[in-house]
Enzyme design. Structure first.
Site, PDB file in Angstrom:
ATOM      1  N   ASN A 267     -10.042  -0.556  -1.116  1.00 42.67           N
ATOM      2  CA  ASN A 267      -8.588  -0.445  -1.012  1.00 42.67           C
ATOM      3  C   ASN A 267      -7.960  -1.012  -2.288  1.00 42.67           C
ATOM      4  O   ASN A 267      -7.930  -2.230  -2.483  1.00 42.67           O
ATOM      5  CB  ASN A 267      -8.108  -1.213   0.225  1.00 42.67           C
ATOM      6  CG  ASN A 267      -6.614  -1.127   0.443  1.00 42.67           C
ATOM      7  OD1 ASN A 267      -5.874  -0.656  -0.421  1.00 42.67           O
ATOM      8  ND2 ASN A 267      -6.155  -1.597   1.583  1.00 42.67           N
TER       9      ASN A 267
ATOM     10  N   CYS B 160       0.821  -1.225   0.000  1.00 45.74           N
ATOM     11  CA  CYS B 160       0.000   0.000   0.000  1.00 45.74           C
ATOM     12  C   CYS B 160       0.851   1.270   0.000  1.00 45.74           C
ATOM     13  O   CYS B 160       0.329   2.363  -0.218  1.00 45.74           O
ATOM     14  CB  CYS B 160      -0.956  -0.013   1.177  1.00 45.74           C
ATOM     15  SG  CYS B 160      -2.056  -1.427   1.085  1.00 45.74           S
TER      16      CYS B 160
ATOM     17  N   HIS C  40      -3.689   6.852   2.340  1.00 49.90           N
ATOM     18  CA  HIS C  40      -4.009   5.537   1.781  1.00 49.90           C
ATOM     19  C   HIS C  40      -5.432   5.171   2.211  1.00 49.90           C
ATOM     20  O   HIS C  40      -5.829   5.422   3.355  1.00 49.90           O
ATOM     21  CB  HIS C  40      -2.998   4.503   2.295  1.00 49.90           C
ATOM     22  CG  HIS C  40      -3.373   3.109   1.912  1.00 49.90           C
ATOM     23  ND1 HIS C  40      -3.674   2.761   0.615  1.00 49.90           N
ATOM     24  CD2 HIS C  40      -3.535   1.977   2.656  1.00 49.90           C
ATOM     25  CE1 HIS C  40      -3.980   1.479   0.577  1.00 49.90           C
ATOM     26  NE2 HIS C  40      -3.911   0.985   1.799  1.00 49.90           N
TER      27      HIS C  40
HETATM   28  O1  UT7 Z   1      -4.066  -1.586   3.263  1.00 46.78           O
HETATM   29  C1  UT7 Z   1      -3.167  -2.352   3.974  1.00 46.78           C
HETATM   30  C2  UT7 Z   1      -3.288  -2.133   5.403  1.00 46.78           C
HETATM   31  N1  UT7 Z   1      -4.518  -2.726   5.902  1.00 46.78           N
HETATM   32  C3  UT7 Z   1      -5.225  -2.074   6.778  1.00 46.78           C
HETATM   33  O2  UT7 Z   1      -4.931  -0.966   7.125  1.00 46.78           O
HETATM   34  C4  UT7 Z   1      -6.409  -2.812   7.365  1.00 46.78           C
HETATM   35  C5  UT7 Z   1      -6.416  -2.633   8.859  1.00 46.78           C
HETATM   36  N2  UT7 Z   1      -7.500  -3.375   9.525  1.00 46.78           N
HETATM   37  C6  UT7 Z   1      -8.791  -3.046   9.367  1.00 46.78           C
HETATM   38  O3  UT7 Z   1      -9.151  -2.185   8.596  1.00 46.78           O
HETATM   39  C7  UT7 Z   1      -9.783  -3.745  10.244  1.00 46.78           C
HETATM   40  O4  UT7 Z   1      -9.122  -4.466  11.245  1.00 46.78           O
HETATM   41  C8  UT7 Z   1     -10.733  -4.709   9.480  1.00 46.78           C
HETATM   42  C9  UT7 Z   1     -11.668  -3.907   8.589  1.00 46.78           C
HETATM   43  C10 UT7 Z   1      -9.934  -5.686   8.647  1.00 46.78           C
HETATM   44  C11 UT7 Z   1     -11.582  -5.487  10.475  1.00 46.78           C
HETATM   45  O5  UT7 Z   1     -12.297  -4.593  11.325  1.00 46.78           O
HETATM   46  P1  UT7 Z   1     -12.250  -4.747  12.912  1.00 46.78           P
HETATM   47  O6  UT7 Z   1     -13.120  -3.719  13.451  1.00 46.78           O
HETATM   48  O7  UT7 Z   1     -10.798  -4.752  13.313  1.00 46.78           O
HETATM   49  O8  UT7 Z   1     -12.915  -6.150  13.117  1.00 46.78           O
HETATM   50  P2  UT7 Z   1     -12.319  -7.425  13.862  1.00 46.78           P
HETATM   51  O9  UT7 Z   1     -11.347  -8.131  13.000  1.00 46.78           O
HETATM   52  O10 UT7 Z   1     -11.921  -7.031  15.247  1.00 46.78           O
HETATM   53  O11 UT7 Z   1     -13.630  -8.296  13.977  1.00 46.78           O
HETATM   54  C12 UT7 Z   1     -14.741  -7.906  14.797  1.00 46.78           C
HETATM   55  C13 UT7 Z   1     -15.885  -8.879  14.581  1.00 46.78           C
HETATM   56  C14 UT7 Z   1     -15.434 -10.340  14.638  1.00 46.78           C
HETATM   57  O12 UT7 Z   1     -16.475 -11.092  15.262  1.00 46.78           O
HETATM   58  P3  UT7 Z   1     -16.321 -11.529  16.801  1.00 46.78           P
HETATM   59  O13 UT7 Z   1     -15.078 -12.358  16.866  1.00 46.78           O
HETATM   60  O14 UT7 Z   1     -16.219 -10.259  17.576  1.00 46.78           O
HETATM   61  O15 UT7 Z   1     -17.585 -12.285  17.026  1.00 46.78           O
HETATM   62  C15 UT7 Z   1     -15.346 -10.739  13.187  1.00 46.78           C
HETATM   63  O16 UT7 Z   1     -15.563 -12.127  12.973  1.00 46.78           O
HETATM   64  O17 UT7 Z   1     -16.436  -8.681  13.284  1.00 46.78           O
HETATM   65  C16 UT7 Z   1     -16.472  -9.930  12.592  1.00 46.78           C
HETATM   66  N3  UT7 Z   1     -16.321  -9.677  11.173  1.00 46.78           N
HETATM   67  C17 UT7 Z   1     -17.346  -9.397  10.362  1.00 46.78           C
HETATM   68  N4  UT7 Z   1     -18.665  -9.298  10.599  1.00 46.78           N
HETATM   69  C18 UT7 Z   1     -19.444  -8.979   9.544  1.00 46.78           C
HETATM   70  C19 UT7 Z   1     -15.165  -9.636  10.465  1.00 46.78           C
HETATM   71  N5  UT7 Z   1     -15.438  -9.351   9.170  1.00 46.78           N
HETATM   72  C20 UT7 Z   1     -16.788  -9.194   9.098  1.00 46.78           C
HETATM   73  C21 UT7 Z   1     -17.659  -8.885   8.042  1.00 46.78           C
HETATM   74  N6  UT7 Z   1     -18.981  -8.784   8.316  1.00 46.78           N
HETATM   75  N7  UT7 Z   1     -17.230  -8.665   6.788  1.00 46.78           N
END
Ligand code: UT7
Length: 332
Positions: free
Chosen positions: A286, A116, A256
């Protein structure tokens, strides 16, 4: 000899036609428009659907658009740098394919891999070729076909990414315009948190790597998020300080486009308003190396000579950094 800077003199872009909406994604995996909009801020993303088309196609289209807009002939280009992590092939380079496709008959070129941060690392690289005095017209493309490495059964990654390409032309100037400062970093701390596990020389392709889905993006989202929030804010704030740019003096932040919450947090730490930030994540998702040039492509008409612009990125590696651009022409 007076000092030479590298200024952007034109912007091109290309986005594939097909749109994957949150509604369609919700029928493919267990997710919802509400979750994606709240946690990431993406409404839709454009993907290549046609077989036989990869990153060189996106990059070539963006370069053709750039040449058409600037009126520069393909033969005038000295060098092309293609920032990508989804090249058509491991070799030859995507740059070689673009040179042939667009007819850049007098150019040489190469691919640059910094995920990125690819466009940011690429603009510093391209600018240094200009500053050397040996190169007069250099094209930098940020292009990625993320759909080729996304697992559309994995809800934690498939809503995030899109395909696209943006290109800029860099030319020399003896005035104080163009890329005036950069602060670039790589630490390797993030290797296990965001990567393709298989398919490279470390884990060559095999039935096992395919069965284990190792050719798709693996991301530990929470860890990447934490690092992204702190590094993007630090490096952007530092860029403002060392160039004496107060919050009011900054015309645009181009961050980004990985997550709306990361963008908002960066802007907050810089003390700038949302109106000063280029945001198109809701439309494209992204697009990795393409996010920054696609912002320039979307906002070009609004840009004015002398605008103060900070570029800020964070990505796999980890790679991160910021750059200070003094915009060199009126968009309209
Ligand atoms: O470009 C390169 C660099 N990349 C980044 O900068 C990405 C950085 N990370 C992020 O943007 C975020 O961490 C994500 C968008 C990838 C994920 O968001 P989050 O708020 O960190 O979610 P999480 O991984 O903590 O997951 C929270 C909950 C989980 O459920 P439980 O374990 O709390 O029951 C996930 O299973 O959300 C669940 N979950 C979803 N639910 C509905 C994860 N993906 C989804 C989804 N729809 N698509």
């Amino acid at each position: 000899m007076s000092k030479v800077n590298a200024k952007i003199t034109g912007v091109g872009g290309f986005i594939p036609e097909y749109i994957l909406t949150n509604e369609e994604l919700s029928r493919m995996v267990d997710t919802s428009d509400e979750w994606i909009m709240t946690r990431i801020g993406i409404k839709e993303r454009h993907l290549i659907k046609d077989e036989g088309r990869g990153t060189s196609y996106l990059a070539s289209k963006a370069v053709e658009n750039l040449l058409e807009k600037t009126g520069v002939n393909a033969e005038e280009i000295d060098l092309i740098v293609v920032a990508t992590i989804s090249p058509d092939h491991a070799f030859p380079s995507t740059a070689a394919i673009v040179i042939d496709a667009v007819g850049l008959t007098n150019a040489w070129g190469f691919d640059l891999s910094a995920a990125c941060s690819g466009f940011l690392f690429g603009i510093d690289t391209a600018a240094n070729f200009i500053k050397s005095g040996s190169y007069k017209k250099v094209i930098l493309v940020g292009a990625d076909t993320m759909s080729s490495i996304v697992d559309y059964t994995d809800r934690t990654t498939c809503p995030i990414f899109g395909d696209g390409a943006g290109a800029v032309l860099l030319e020399p100037t003896e005035e104080e315009f163009g890329l005036l400062d950069t602060d670039l970093h790589v630490d390797g701390v993030g290797i296990d948190h965001l990567y393709l596990k298989g398919g490279g020389s470390y884990h060559p392709p095999s039935h096992e790597t395919v069965d284990n889905k190792e050719h798709y993006i693996y991301q530990d989202g929470r860890t990447v998020f934490k690092h992204a929030v702190s590094k993007m804010a630090d490096v952007s704030l530092n860029m403002m300080k060392r160039n004496n740019i107060g919050a009011k003096d900054l015309t645009w932040l181009i961050p980004h486009q990985a997550n709306m919450r990361i963008i908002e947090s960066t802007a907050h730490h810089m003390g700038i308003k949302k109106e000063q930030v280029m945001i198109n994540i809701h439309r494209y998702g992204n697009t990795t190396a393409a996010t920054l040039p696609l912002c320039l492509w979307d906002w070009e008409k609004q840009l004015k000579k002398g605008d103060n612009i900070i570029l800020a990125t964070f990505g796999a590696g980890f790679t991160w950094g910021a750059g200070f651009l003094k915009w060199a022409y009126d968009g309209e």
